[in-house]
Scaffold this active site. Sequence first.
Site, PDB file in Angstrom:
ATOM      1  CE1 TYR A   1      27.842 -52.918 -40.849  1.00  0.00           C
ATOM      2  CE2 TYR A   1      26.284 -51.802 -39.927  1.00  0.00           C
ATOM      3  CZ  TYR A   1      26.725 -52.245 -40.886  1.00  0.00           C
ATOM      4  OH  TYR A   1      26.271 -52.141 -42.172  1.00  0.00           O
TER       5      TYR A   1
ATOM      6  CG  LEU B   1      27.033 -36.903 -45.524  1.00  0.00           C
ATOM      7  CD1 LEU B   1      27.419 -36.671 -44.154  1.00  0.00           C
ATOM      8  CD2 LEU B   1      26.237 -36.268 -46.376  1.00  0.00           C
TER       9      LEU B   1
ATOM     10  N   GLY C   1      31.372 -41.145 -47.277  1.00  0.00           N
ATOM     11  CA  GLY C   1      32.438 -41.366 -46.281  1.00  0.00           C
ATOM     12  C   GLY C   1      33.367 -40.135 -45.746  1.00  0.00           C
ATOM     13  N   GLY C   2      32.723 -38.884 -46.236  1.00  0.00           N
ATOM     14  CA  GLY C   2      33.261 -37.710 -45.649  1.00  0.00           C
ATOM     15  C   GLY C   2      34.153 -37.252 -46.714  1.00  0.00           C
TER      16      GLY C   2
ATOM     17  CB  THR D   1      38.793 -33.929 -46.255  1.00  0.00           C
ATOM     18  OG1 THR D   1      38.578 -35.336 -46.488  1.00  0.00           O
ATOM     19  CG2 THR D   1      38.225 -33.485 -44.988  1.00  0.00           C
TER      20      THR D   1
END
Length: 296
Positions: free
Chosen positions: A53, A208, A210-211, A215
């Site tokens: 990471y 979620l 990745g959002g 959108t």
Amino acid sequence: MERIRLAEDLTFSRIIHGSWRLAEWNYSKEQILDLIEFCLEQGITTFDHADIYGNYTCEALFGEALALKPSLRGQIEIVTKCGIKLASKYGLKHYDTSKEHIIASVHQSLKNFHTDYIDVLLIHRPDPFMNPEEVAEAFTELKKEGKVRHFGVSNFKRSQFNMLQSYLDFPLVTNQIEVSAYCLENIEDGTVDLCLEKRVPPMVWSPLAGGKLFTATDDKAVRLRATLERIRNELSAETIDEVLYAWLLVHPARMMPIVGSGKKERIIRAVRALMLPLRREQWFDILQSSMGHEVP
């Protein structure tokens, strides 16, 4: 905060904090320490990491913050992963689950975290070149030395999980998998069923999606957003984040969502989801919106 038992001597907080993007937040070590303490105030004690990471930087950033207050180490569970080698360091992205690499990765992680033990080590991805005997030897040695308390896997399917488990004298305690109302793959292909069969609570990444549910304009996202908004109103929840987390939390597999945000308000939304009384019909309403059709 609800706690999930993974082994006789190991429990995780039901909500887990993830550090995948820690390096992107540009937080000072004091700010990271504040975030750790904020999570603890919410009852979140489990922190998810991986050696790669932040292009091999996030573990050390977290460790530097933890070093400011070493007493916190006994209050948290550190999960980290190994097995992926990035092109930035090795010239070619590939997997390495050799005994030598696993042990070397753990030693580096211990140094990064300023600790003498890891609570749970995961193999990050299924390795088509894996020698399970070597993995078992590495795990057994690390466990015997007290450097790693327990072991698990990440992104493993049924056959891969069972294959590795067959070489071990102790149980794998978790499988970290992607699950969300948008991404049903691990529900549909039996990976979640395996977790139920083995009594292995899964850690869940990208809860979620990745959002994209906020959108994206594809048909699935639009359908889901409308359903989530309607159910949010029915439950008097503040945001659809909470409904998305609740959809995972009510599942009998005892899923443990990973919240990969450095924003406190987003962490609070995940914790609030524990209190949402999502009904079975609402759960299926969300499922069917994702599938685009009724259940058979």
